[in-house]
Scaffold this active site. Structure first.
Site, PDB file in Angstrom:
ATOM      1  N   ASP A 154       0.823  -1.211   0.000  1.00  0.00           N
ATOM      2  CA  ASP A 154       0.000   0.000   0.000  1.00  0.00           C
ATOM      3  C   ASP A 154       0.857   1.261   0.000  1.00  0.00           C
ATOM      4  O   ASP A 154       1.480   1.594   1.009  1.00  0.00           O
ATOM      5  CB  ASP A 154      -0.912  -0.008   1.229  1.00  0.00           C
ATOM      6  CG  ASP A 154      -1.858   1.174   1.262  1.00  0.00           C
ATOM      7  OD1 ASP A 154      -2.199   1.696   0.190  1.00  0.00           O
ATOM      8  OD2 ASP A 154      -2.254   1.588   2.370  1.00  0.00           O
ATOM      9  N   ASP A 197      -1.818   5.531  -5.369  1.00  0.00           N
ATOM     10  CA  ASP A 197      -2.158   4.646  -4.255  1.00  0.00           C
ATOM     11  C   ASP A 197      -2.365   3.218  -4.744  1.00  0.00           C
ATOM     12  O   ASP A 197      -3.392   2.901  -5.339  1.00  0.00           O
ATOM     13  CB  ASP A 197      -3.427   5.168  -3.569  1.00  0.00           C
ATOM     14  CG  ASP A 197      -3.807   4.358  -2.338  1.00  0.00           C
ATOM     15  OD1 ASP A 197      -3.062   3.442  -1.972  1.00  0.00           O
ATOM     16  OD2 ASP A 197      -4.858   4.650  -1.743  1.00  0.00           O
TER      17      ASP A 197
END
Length: 362
Positions: free
Chosen positions: A57, A250
């Site tokens: 992430d 992201d």
């Protein structure tokens, strides 16, 4: 990722993240997942190592792993079976786009074939409580790769990648190739694969040159979008609208998220430029239902390509434009009626907290 090198790092990430169909992996992938679930990496935690699958992430900074049978998790880290585990007795909570976790800060050894130099001691959160964070996802934790600014507790935690850099294990650059779904014969596979390179870039995974873009700020990987278009039609808005609140890269988000005003125009243009005889229903466009086509047809030809232009590095005259083809924003799902059709979910969504160039664009 240091401020002086930020454009070099980000270009590596963006050029490999939004790779499209042009390049296939040249060696065995170390990332895996499924549509809508993100990309996971196998990490050994503790002594002896306990293998856990963690979400990779770039939109957060903590390394956190389930250490109890929390909601949706049955396989978790048993800290009392590790001789290298050290509790730091600090309670930590963190909220995400979906769900949150609560746990305790600890120090532990982690290892992986993809981490150079053998085991390294890092700070991690042992998750003992969660709500929706692990919802129906086959993972046991999350590896946050953003800047220290976002790590909790603030000012006292060094992210894993920063530890690798501080120990001299890697340079201050990492990169990803996220390959998305692939067509196998007449059927689209819903599994996804990719490659995480912790030390720079792998020249076999991209076609040079790499074009650079600077970061607006060191927290998320916050870029500056200068223009957008759908097909040949420009999205006519001031660039401040594209970057409202923030525009981040992201890997942990499975949809391309746009500020409300941008989303409305992009959606209208996609509908306008669609071709073909069948038009999906309203629930498809909100992400609440699938649209299905016969497997021998190509639904992708009916949808336009999006382009997202980013601010160029001051030392490079080339413009960095990311092409988001339909294969990137239509996520493949199994046919709910089991008719062997190709079914897709629309993965461009509105956001009230800024835009996100995500792992759907892969």
């Amino acid at each position: 990722r240091a401020m002086t090198d930020m454009s070099v790092w980000l270009a590596s990430l963006v050029s490999l993240l939004v790779i499209g169909e042009g390049i296939l992996l040249s060696r065995r992938p170390n990332l895996e997942g499924a549509v809508g679930e993100g990309y996971r990496l196998s990490v050994g935690i503790g002594t002896p190592p306990q293998l856990m699958m963690v979400l990779v992430d770039t939109g957060s900074s903590n390394f956190a792993v389930a250490a109890a049978p929390v909601e949706f998790v049955t396989h978790y880290f048993h800290f009392n079976q590790s001789s290298s585990f050290k509790s730091l007795n600090t309670t930590v909570s963190s909220y995400y786009g979906i769900g949150y976790w609560n746990g305790t800060l600890a120090s532990e050894l982690i290892s992986s074939p993809w981490i150079p130099g053998g085991p390294i001691r890092v700070q991690m959160i042992e998750i003992t409580q969660s709500d929706e964070f692990f919802a129906h996802l086959p993972m046991q934790g999350i590896l946050g790769l953003a800047y220290k600014t976002l790590a909790k507790p603030r000012g006292s935690v060094v992210p894993v990648f920063d530890d690798l850099v501080l120990e001299g294990r890697v340079s201050d650059i990492f990169s990803m190739q996220l390959c998305g779904t692939v067509k196998k014969g007449t059927h689209t596979d819903t599994k996804i694969i990719g490659m995480m390179v912790f030390n720079g870039t792998d020249p076999t995974l991209y076609v040079p040159p790499i074009v650079y873009t600077p970061l607006a700020r060191e927290w998320y990987y916050d870029v500056i979008i200068t223009a957008m278009a759908v097909g040949e039609e420009e999205v006519v808005l001031p660039c401040t609208e594209f970057n409202k609140d923030k525009a981040i890269v992201d890997s942990g988000t499975a949809s391309l998220q746009l500020p409300d005003k941008v989303y409305s125009i992009v959606l209208a243009l996609i509908k306008k430029l669609m071709t073909g005889n069948s038009s999906p229903n309203d629930n498809f466009w909100t992400g609440h239902s699938l649209a299905c086509w016969q497997s021998n047809s190509s639904a992708f030809h009916n949808f336009p390509t999006l382009s997202i232009s980013l601010l160029s590095d001051e030392n490079n005259d080339e413009e960095l434009t990311l092409l988001v083809v339909p294969q990137m924003y239509l996520q493949a799902y199994p046919d709910p009626e089991k008719k062997q059709r190709d079914c897709y979910k629309f993965s461009i969504l509105p956001s009230t907290s800024g835009g996100s160039v995500s792992s759907c664009s892969s």
